[in-house]
Design a protein around this motif. Structure first.
Motif, PDB file in Angstrom:
ATOM      1  N   MET A   1      41.266  -2.886  18.470  1.00 54.34           N
ATOM      2  CA  MET A   1      40.650  -3.613  19.560  1.00 54.34           C
ATOM      3  C   MET A   1      39.163  -3.285  19.582  1.00 54.34           C
ATOM      4  N   TYR A   2      38.386  -4.246  20.011  1.00 53.90           N
ATOM      5  CA  TYR A   2      36.954  -4.073  20.209  1.00 53.90           C
ATOM      6  C   TYR A   2      36.631  -4.245  21.687  1.00 53.90           C
ATOM      7  N   TYR A   3      35.471  -3.748  22.079  1.00 56.14           N
ATOM      8  CA  TYR A   3      35.036  -3.917  23.462  1.00 56.14           C
ATOM      9  C   TYR A   3      33.544  -4.215  23.479  1.00 56.14           C
ATOM     10  N   GLY A   4      33.120  -4.929  24.500  1.00 57.60           N
ATOM     11  CA  GLY A   4      31.713  -5.301  24.622  1.00 57.60           C
ATOM     12  C   GLY A   4      30.885  -4.279  25.370  1.00 57.60           C
ATOM     13  N   GLU A   5      31.492  -3.657  26.410  1.00 55.41           N
ATOM     14  CA  GLU A   5      30.709  -2.753  27.249  1.00 55.41           C
ATOM     15  C   GLU A   5      31.639  -1.891  28.100  1.00 55.41           C
ATOM     16  N   ILE A   6      31.143  -0.725  28.470  1.00 55.73           N
ATOM     17  CA  ILE A   6      31.778   0.124  29.471  1.00 55.73           C
ATOM     18  C   ILE A   6      30.735   0.338  30.562  1.00 55.73           C
ATOM     19  N   LYS A   7      31.061  -0.051  31.793  1.00 54.59           N
ATOM     20  CA  LYS A   7      30.180   0.216  32.925  1.00 54.59           C
ATOM     21  C   LYS A   7      30.781   1.391  33.678  1.00 54.59           C
ATOM     22  N   LYS A   8      29.982   2.414  33.882  1.00 56.55           N
ATOM     23  CA  LYS A   8      30.499   3.644  34.487  1.00 56.55           C
ATOM     24  C   LYS A   8      30.239   3.755  35.986  1.00 56.55           C
ATOM     25  N   CYS A   9      29.546   2.788  36.543  1.00 58.03           N
ATOM     26  CA  CYS A   9      29.247   2.806  37.975  1.00 58.03           C
ATOM     27  C   CYS A   9      29.164   1.355  38.458  1.00 58.03           C
ATOM     28  N   GLU A  78      46.728  -9.265  21.364  1.00 57.86           N
ATOM     29  CA  GLU A  78      46.011  -8.375  20.446  1.00 57.86           C
ATOM     30  C   GLU A  78      45.416  -7.159  21.163  1.00 57.86           C
ATOM     31  N   ASN A  79      45.209  -7.263  22.483  1.00 57.32           N
ATOM     32  CA  ASN A  79      44.585  -6.173  23.254  1.00 57.32           C
ATOM     33  C   ASN A  79      45.591  -5.316  24.024  1.00 57.32           C
ATOM     34  N   GLN A  80      46.770  -5.837  24.266  1.00 57.88           N
ATOM     35  CA  GLN A  80      47.698  -5.168  25.176  1.00 57.88           C
ATOM     36  C   GLN A  80      48.178  -3.792  24.697  1.00 57.88           C
ATOM     37  N   LYS A  81      48.476  -3.635  23.429  1.00 55.28           N
ATOM     38  CA  LYS A  81      48.986  -2.348  22.945  1.00 55.28           C
ATOM     39  C   LYS A  81      47.988  -1.221  23.222  1.00 55.28           C
ATOM     40  N   THR A  82      46.735  -1.456  22.898  1.00 55.00           N
ATOM     41  CA  THR A  82      45.699  -0.448  23.119  1.00 55.00           C
ATOM     42  C   THR A  82      45.508  -0.194  24.607  1.00 55.00           C
ATOM     43  N   LEU A  83      45.492  -1.245  25.405  1.00 59.29           N
ATOM     44  CA  LEU A  83      45.268  -1.084  26.843  1.00 59.29           C
ATOM     45  C   LEU A  83      46.425  -0.379  27.532  1.00 59.29           C
ATOM     46  N   VAL A  84      47.654  -0.628  27.103  1.00 59.24           N
ATOM     47  CA  VAL A  84      48.799   0.087  27.678  1.00 59.24           C
ATOM     48  C   VAL A  84      48.652   1.586  27.424  1.00 59.24           C
ATOM     49  N   GLY A  85      48.207   1.967  26.239  1.00 61.94           N
ATOM     50  CA  GLY A  85      47.968   3.381  25.944  1.00 61.94           C
ATOM     51  C   GLY A  85      46.935   3.986  26.879  1.00 61.94           C
ATOM     52  N   LEU A  86      45.845   3.257  27.120  1.00 66.72           N
ATOM     53  CA  LEU A  86      44.814   3.729  28.046  1.00 66.72           C
ATOM     54  C   LEU A  86      45.377   3.841  29.456  1.00 66.72           C
ATOM     55  N   LEU A  87      46.079   2.821  29.912  1.00 68.47           N
ATOM     56  CA  LEU A  87      46.602   2.825  31.280  1.00 68.47           C
ATOM     57  C   LEU A  87      47.604   3.956  31.504  1.00 68.47           C
ATOM     58  N   ARG A  88      48.419   4.253  30.515  1.00 68.35           N
ATOM     59  CA  ARG A  88      49.344   5.392  30.635  1.00 68.35           C
ATOM     60  C   ARG A  88      48.571   6.680  30.900  1.00 68.35           C
ATOM     61  N   LYS A  89      47.489   6.877  30.157  1.00 67.05           N
ATOM     62  CA  LYS A  89      46.683   8.096  30.317  1.00 67.05           C
ATOM     63  C   LYS A  89      45.972   8.125  31.662  1.00 67.05           C
ATOM     64  N   VAL A  90      45.480   6.961  32.120  1.00 68.92           N
ATOM     65  CA  VAL A  90      44.827   6.901  33.435  1.00 68.92           C
ATOM     66  C   VAL A  90      45.840   7.257  34.516  1.00 68.92           C
ATOM     67  N   ARG A  91      47.017   6.691  34.452  1.00 70.49           N
ATOM     68  CA  ARG A  91      48.063   6.970  35.459  1.00 70.49           C
ATOM     69  C   ARG A  91      48.476   8.445  35.436  1.00 70.49           C
ATOM     70  N   GLU A 120      55.586  -7.485  23.818  1.00 68.93           N
ATOM     71  CA  GLU A 120      56.402  -6.324  24.185  1.00 68.93           C
ATOM     72  C   GLU A 120      55.702  -5.357  25.139  1.00 68.93           C
ATOM     73  N   TYR A 121      54.398  -5.524  25.383  1.00 72.77           N
ATOM     74  CA  TYR A 121      53.648  -4.614  26.244  1.00 72.77           C
ATOM     75  C   TYR A 121      53.331  -5.195  27.626  1.00 72.77           C
ATOM     76  N   THR A 122      53.559  -6.478  27.827  1.00 72.63           N
ATOM     77  CA  THR A 122      53.115  -7.158  29.049  1.00 72.63           C
ATOM     78  C   THR A 122      53.716  -6.562  30.315  1.00 72.63           C
ATOM     79  N   ASP A 123      55.026  -6.352  30.335  1.00 72.12           N
ATOM     80  CA  ASP A 123      55.662  -5.838  31.554  1.00 72.12           C
ATOM     81  C   ASP A 123      55.167  -4.433  31.897  1.00 72.12           C
ATOM     82  N   GLU A 124      55.021  -3.585  30.897  1.00 76.49           N
ATOM     83  CA  GLU A 124      54.527  -2.237  31.168  1.00 76.49           C
ATOM     84  C   GLU A 124      53.090  -2.281  31.661  1.00 76.49           C
ATOM     85  N   MET A 125      52.283  -3.126  31.060  1.00 77.86           N
ATOM     86  CA  MET A 125      50.897  -3.251  31.491  1.00 77.86           C
ATOM     87  C   MET A 125      50.836  -3.706  32.953  1.00 77.86           C
ATOM     88  N   LEU A 126      51.618  -4.742  33.291  1.00 76.11           N
ATOM     89  CA  LEU A 126      51.653  -5.223  34.672  1.00 76.11           C
ATOM     90  C   LEU A 126      52.100  -4.132  35.640  1.00 76.11           C
TER      91      LEU A 126
END
Length: 179
Positions: A1-9, A78-91, A120-126
């Protein structure tokens, strides 16, 4: 996955002060999109473990209310697998923080039912998202007076309560406008 920006505030993409991740890749291509550069799945920088740690570290201050995912399109398969991993860690690391997500896909029609977005990642992401802003941006319905959305067709949904009740529950702001 790629990203355009991270805003920290960030104070524009959800209630309170937030860390916002603008993911790359979007197939909606809404006319008048404020971030059309992120339609390209290879726009910006590659998302790595180092990127993830940067986001997790940025969430640590007490004044940060939570994380917002937007883009691009977080719910592109294409983005959900990576984002689910991030969300698990945030939670796991920050259970008190909330998670917002902006998507052009409709919650009840496309994210909960068979569609291009479902994988396969949509329900967990939601299940890990507190507030979901759904619906494509429609330039003819643009209204700068709207809170946390660009056009009047978009909905700000309390995703947690909606999943619990099995019906759409709209999000209510903690702070009311005006005096």
């Amino acid at each position: 996955m790629y990203y355009g920006e991270i805003k920290k505030c960030d104070i524009a993409n959800g209630e309170g002060v937030r860390v916002s991740l603008f993911v790359s890749g979007c197939t909606h291509h809404c006319p008048g999109c404020f971030n059309a550069d992120t339609w390209n799945f290879k726009y910006g920088s590659e998302y790595t473990e180092r990127t993830e740690e940067e986001i997790l570290d940025a969430l640590s201050p007490g004044y940060i209310n939570g994380l917002t995912l937007l883009g691009g399109e977080p719910f592109e398969p294409e983005n959900q697998k990576t984002l689910v991993g991030l969300l698990r860690k945030v939670r796991e690391r920050y259970p008190e923080k909330n998670i917002w997500c902006y998507t052009g896909y409709l919650y009840d029609e496309e994210l909960l039912n068979d569609s291009r977005a479902r994988c396969e990642y949509t329900d967990e992401m939601l299940s890990m998202i507190d507030v979901l802003v759904d619906g494509e941006f429609v330039e003819a319905l643009k209204d700068i007076r709207l809170v946390f959305r660009g056009s009047s067709n978009q909905r700000v949904i309390n995703a947690k309560k909606s999943l619990e009740k099995g019906e759409i529950v709209m999000w209510q702001p903690k702070v009311k406008k005006g005096v």
